[in-house]
Enzyme design. Structure first.
Site, PDB file in Angstrom:
ATOM      1  N   SER A   1       0.825  -1.211   0.000  1.00  0.00           N
ATOM      2  CA  SER A   1       0.000   0.000   0.000  1.00  0.00           C
ATOM      3  C   SER A   1       0.855   1.256   0.000  1.00  0.00           C
ATOM      4  O   SER A   1       0.323   2.371  -0.002  1.00  0.00           O
ATOM      5  CB  SER A   1      -0.930   0.000   1.224  1.00  0.00           C
ATOM      6  OG  SER A   1      -0.199  -0.183   2.410  1.00  0.00           O
TER       7      SER A   1
ATOM      8  N   ASN B   1      -2.558  -2.502  13.109  1.00  0.00           N
ATOM      9  CA  ASN B   1      -4.018  -2.343  13.007  1.00  0.00           C
ATOM     10  C   ASN B   1      -4.506  -1.084  13.716  1.00  0.00           C
ATOM     11  O   ASN B   1      -5.319  -0.329  13.168  1.00  0.00           O
ATOM     12  CB  ASN B   1      -4.738  -3.578  13.557  1.00  0.00           C
ATOM     13  CG  ASN B   1      -4.418  -4.826  12.741  1.00  0.00           C
ATOM     14  OD1 ASN B   1      -3.826  -4.714  11.668  1.00  0.00           O
ATOM     15  ND2 ASN B   1      -4.782  -5.993  13.257  1.00  0.00           N
TER      16      ASN B   1
ATOM     17  N   HIS C   1     -39.572  22.535 -12.164  1.00  0.00           N
ATOM     18  CA  HIS C   1     -39.607  21.678 -13.370  1.00  0.00           C
ATOM     19  C   HIS C   1     -38.832  22.307 -14.520  1.00  0.00           C
ATOM     20  O   HIS C   1     -39.099  22.028 -15.681  1.00  0.00           O
ATOM     21  CB  HIS C   1     -41.047  21.418 -13.833  1.00  0.00           C
ATOM     22  CG  HIS C   1     -41.972  20.981 -12.743  1.00  0.00           C
ATOM     23  ND1 HIS C   1     -42.244  19.664 -12.466  1.00  0.00           N
ATOM     24  CD2 HIS C   1     -42.660  21.707 -11.818  1.00  0.00           C
ATOM     25  CE1 HIS C   1     -43.084  19.584 -11.447  1.00  0.00           C
ATOM     26  NE2 HIS C   1     -43.339  20.815 -11.021  1.00  0.00           N
TER      27      HIS C   1
ATOM     28  N   SER D   1     -12.673  27.069 -27.640  1.00  0.00           N
ATOM     29  CA  SER D   1     -12.729  25.867 -28.470  1.00  0.00           C
ATOM     30  C   SER D   1     -11.626  25.960 -29.515  1.00  0.00           C
ATOM     31  O   SER D   1     -11.311  27.043 -30.005  1.00  0.00           O
ATOM     32  CB  SER D   1     -14.089  25.787 -29.164  1.00  0.00           C
ATOM     33  OG  SER D   1     -13.994  25.007 -30.335  1.00  0.00           O
TER      34      SER D   1
ATOM     35  N   LYS E   1     -16.617  30.375 -28.999  1.00  0.00           N
ATOM     36  CA  LYS E   1     -16.992  29.667 -27.784  1.00  0.00           C
ATOM     37  C   LYS E   1     -16.307  30.195 -26.524  1.00  0.00           C
ATOM     38  O   LYS E   1     -15.139  30.570 -26.541  1.00  0.00           O
ATOM     39  CB  LYS E   1     -16.633  28.171 -27.919  1.00  0.00           C
ATOM     40  CG  LYS E   1     -17.456  27.413 -28.936  1.00  0.00           C
ATOM     41  CD  LYS E   1     -18.910  27.226 -28.553  1.00  0.00           C
ATOM     42  CE  LYS E   1     -19.135  26.102 -27.579  1.00  0.00           C
ATOM     43  NZ  LYS E   1     -18.887  24.769 -28.079  1.00  0.00           N
TER      44      LYS E   1
ATOM     45  N   ASN F   1     -16.366  28.272 -23.050  1.00  0.00           N
ATOM     46  CA  ASN F   1     -16.912  27.075 -22.413  1.00  0.00           C
ATOM     47  C   ASN F   1     -16.741  27.108 -20.897  1.00  0.00           C
ATOM     48  O   ASN F   1     -15.693  27.522 -20.400  1.00  0.00           O
ATOM     49  CB  ASN F   1     -16.241  25.821 -22.978  1.00  0.00           C
ATOM     50  CG  ASN F   1     -16.620  25.573 -24.427  1.00  0.00           C
ATOM     51  OD1 ASN F   1     -17.703  25.980 -24.864  1.00  0.00           O
ATOM     52  ND2 ASN F   1     -15.735  24.950 -25.169  1.00  0.00           N
TER      53      ASN F   1
ATOM     54  N   GLU G   1     -18.433  22.325 -15.573  1.00  0.00           N
ATOM     55  CA  GLU G   1     -18.732  20.978 -16.074  1.00  0.00           C
ATOM     56  C   GLU G   1     -17.911  19.930 -15.323  1.00  0.00           C
ATOM     57  O   GLU G   1     -18.399  18.834 -15.023  1.00  0.00           O
ATOM     58  CB  GLU G   1     -18.431  20.888 -17.569  1.00  0.00           C
ATOM     59  CG  GLU G   1     -19.348  21.749 -18.424  1.00  0.00           C
ATOM     60  CD  GLU G   1     -18.828  21.848 -19.848  1.00  0.00           C
ATOM     61  OE1 GLU G   1     -19.200  21.016 -20.667  1.00  0.00           O
ATOM     62  OE2 GLU G   1     -18.017  22.755 -20.131  1.00  0.00           O
TER      63      GLU G   1
ATOM     64  N   GLN H   1      -7.548  -2.182   3.720  1.00  0.00           N
ATOM     65  CA  GLN H   1      -6.512  -1.373   3.074  1.00  0.00           C
ATOM     66  C   GLN H   1      -7.096  -0.617   1.867  1.00  0.00           C
ATOM     67  O   GLN H   1      -6.545   0.389   1.432  1.00  0.00           O
ATOM     68  CB  GLN H   1      -5.363  -2.288   2.645  1.00  0.00           C
ATOM     69  CG  GLN H   1      -4.197  -1.579   2.006  1.00  0.00           C
ATOM     70  CD  GLN H   1      -2.975  -2.475   1.959  1.00  0.00           C
ATOM     71  OE1 GLN H   1      -2.321  -2.683   2.979  1.00  0.00           O
ATOM     72  NE2 GLN H   1      -2.681  -3.041   0.800  1.00  0.00           N
TER      73      GLN H   1
ATOM     74  N   LYS I   1      -8.376   3.582   1.553  1.00  0.00           N
ATOM     75  CA  LYS I   1      -7.628   4.843   1.464  1.00  0.00           C
ATOM     76  C   LYS I   1      -7.692   5.552   0.127  1.00  0.00           C
ATOM     77  O   LYS I   1      -7.972   6.758   0.072  1.00  0.00           O
ATOM     78  CB  LYS I   1      -6.167   4.602   1.835  1.00  0.00           C
ATOM     79  CG  LYS I   1      -5.985   4.308   3.301  1.00  0.00           C
ATOM     80  CD  LYS I   1      -4.566   3.891   3.617  1.00  0.00           C
ATOM     81  CE  LYS I   1      -4.528   3.000   4.829  1.00  0.00           C
ATOM     82  NZ  LYS I   1      -5.321   1.754   4.684  1.00  0.00           N
TER      83      LYS I   1
HETATM   84  N1  ARG Z   1      -1.320  -1.271   5.114  1.00  0.00           N
HETATM   85  C1  ARG Z   1      -2.291  -1.780   6.011  1.00  0.00           C
HETATM   86  C2  ARG Z   1      -3.623  -1.067   5.778  1.00  0.00           C
HETATM   87  O1  ARG Z   1      -3.617  -0.068   5.167  1.00  0.00           O
HETATM   88  C3  ARG Z   1      -1.869  -1.545   7.420  1.00  0.00           C
HETATM   89  C4  ARG Z   1      -2.459  -2.507   8.394  1.00  0.00           C
HETATM   90  C5  ARG Z   1      -1.886  -3.849   8.176  1.00  0.00           C
HETATM   91  N2  ARG Z   1      -2.320  -4.765   9.168  1.00  0.00           N
HETATM   92  C6  ARG Z   1      -2.193  -6.099   9.032  1.00  0.00           C
HETATM   93  N3  ARG Z   1      -2.653  -6.818  10.000  1.00  0.00           N
HETATM   94  N4  ARG Z   1      -1.628  -6.644   7.998  1.00  0.00           N
HETATM   95  O2  ARG Z   1      -4.689  -1.536   6.167  1.00  0.00           O
END
Ligand code: ARG
Length: 465
Positions: A24, A111, A157, A278, A284, A286, A291, A323, A326
């Site tokens: 990650s 964690n 409407h 354009s 134009k 725009n 948008e 994970q 994010k």
């Molecule tokens: N990179 C992991 C995440 O974003 C971190 C937590 C990893 N925990 C584990 N038990 N492998 O969730």
């Protein structure tokens, strides 16, 4: 070689595909500042409670500061083999200060660490979105104060309904933004509990002090249940839900700007700074920014739906699925920030064409309700009957291809003999808006007062002498 952070029981290194799907660091490097702040608070607490020595804690804190500086200056070499930001930082700490680095992870797990880092990141994002929403409101309220009495058509409407003022329309957006801010601040209040110290899922046997780390990191209190602490992503879901609603508000307003800036409507002119040309059609101008705000709303909503889908089947406590929380959230909250900046710029720079708006306000029998109301007030007709009489008058005018105000008194009296000359007073759009003085109505005096009240609430405090 097996993973040096957790590879004790492993003989061989992960397959390249395993590494690719597992890593990650490609996105969670964005949590570096939060990760280091969390580690510093954690190690200070470990020293305070006697779990590590003061000397070790000081060495760890110094190392973490050095790593932060390396990351800020762009020198830090992130490694995919080390999976994520947490292990990248810890591994670098070991390179800098030696085996003492290994004491940092006492009474902690990735964690609770990632739950903490991400909460801190989302909290910062909510704070800066709030400031941006306030700036957006200020730009709207300023324009509204300038145009409290500028008459424009109000639609239902997408058909001409009743005249309103441009200021009134802009203040509607200020109200929406106020609710968006309130949703973000509500999410922030619930988010502001610290999961650090929940460890892997069950808490820890070390005598940690979770209140201390919570306080040091600006949280109101520690989270109460260790299982919930590491498995909860409500704080992201709520923030994304609020972001999706906010983006939807911006998208609706963007759609109006797109319409208003067409030559056919011609209600507003966007500045050169917020228009594009354009490559083939030289005439134009725009409204690309509007948008794109409308278009980008799709990704913000998508991030919410994506994470709800990730979470819906997960048992307690942590699963690696999480994970996936994010990238969508980073993208959505950063996208919303860009959209807010673009909308604020567009609003501040746009010029209404007051004459066109006013001319359009009278089209489509927009004062028919005023006529019906007059029949109720002056002739004592029940509203239903007044509605019917007015409908017949509209049909007469439409048959002749003219406005209600262009009918003669005689033509009116042919439909309702008691109508008098003063009816013509209520058929003008200025009188129409001026008469709507009910609380929250579009009367220019109301709009001016509300714009003023918003400006007082929003104006940045003047610097003290
Ligand atoms: N990179 C992991 C995440 O974003 C971190 C937590 C990893 N925990 C584990 N038990 N492998 O969730």
């Amino acid at each position: 070689m097996s993973n040096k952070m957790w590879g004790g029981r492993f003989e061989s290194a992960p397959d390249a595909i395993m590494e690719e799907i597992n890593a990650s660091i490609g996105f969670d490097y964005k949590l570096a500042a939060q990760d280091i702040a969390g580690s510093k608070a954690h190690v200070a607490m470990l020293a305070q409670t006697g779990i590590v020595t003061q000397e070790d804690a000081a060495a760890i804190a110094r190392g973490l500061d050095e790593i932060r500086a390396e990351i800020e200056s762009g020198e830090f070499a992130f490694s995919r083999a080390l999976e994520d930001i947490h292990m990248n930082v810890e591994s670098r700490l070991a390179a800098l200060i030696g085996p003492t680095a290994g004491r940092l992870h006492t009474a902690r797990s990735r964690n609770d660490q990632v739950a903490l880092d991400f909460r801190l990141w989302v909290r910062d994002a909510l704070d800066s979105l709030d400031a941006q929403l306030a700036a957006f409101q200020l730009a709207l309220a300023r324009k509204a104060a300038d145009h409290a009495d500028a008459v424009m058509p109000g639609f239902t409407h997408m058909q001409s309904a009743q005249p309103v003022t441009f200021g009134h329309h802009l203040l509607a957006c200020v109200e929406m933004a106020a609710r968006d801010r309130s949703r973000f601040s509500d999410a922030r209040r619930r988010l502001n509990e610290c999961p650090l110290g929940a460890a892997a899922l069950a808490g820890t046997s070390f005598p940690i002090d979770r209140a201390t780390t919570a306080g040091a990191l600006g949280f109101d209190r520690p989270t109460a249940n260790s299982l919930d602490s590491v498995s909860d992503r409500d704080f992201v879901l709520e923030s994304l839900a609020a972001a999706a609603i906010c983006a939807t508000h911006l998208s609706r307003f963007a759609e109006e700007i797109v319409l208003w800036s067409t030559p056919q409507f011609g209600f507003v002119r966007l500045s050169d700074k917020f228009s594009t040309g354009s490559s083939i059609m030289p005439q134009k101008r725009n409204p690309d920014a509007a948008e794109l705000v409308r278009g980008k709303t799709g990704r913000v909503v998508g991030a919410l739906v994506g994470l709800l889908t990730v979470m819906k089947g997960l048992p307690l406590a942590y699963s690696k699925d999480m994970q996936e929380d994010k990238e969508g959230a980073f993208d959505a909250l950063q996208t919303l920030s860009l959209c807010l900046a673009a909308m604020t710029g567009m609003v501040a720079d746009m010029t209404p064409d007051l004459a066109r708006m006013k001319a359009a306000a009278g089209a489509g029998y927009a004062t028919a309700t005023d006529l019906a109301d007059w029949l109720v007030k002056r002739l004592g007709l029940p509203f239903r009957e007044a509605h019917h009489v007015t409908g017949r008058l509209v049909a007469v005018a439409a048959g002749k291809g003219v406005g209600l105000e262009d009918l003669s008194l005689g033509e009116m009296r042919a439909v309702e003999p008691r109508i008098s000359q003063e009816v013509f007073d209520v058929l003008g759009v200025d009188n129409s808006v001026r008469s709507r003085t009910s609380f929250g109505g579009t009367a220019p005096a109301n709009v001016a007062a509300q714009a003023k009240a918003w400006l007082e609430r929003l104006r940045p405090p003047s610097p003290r002498p």
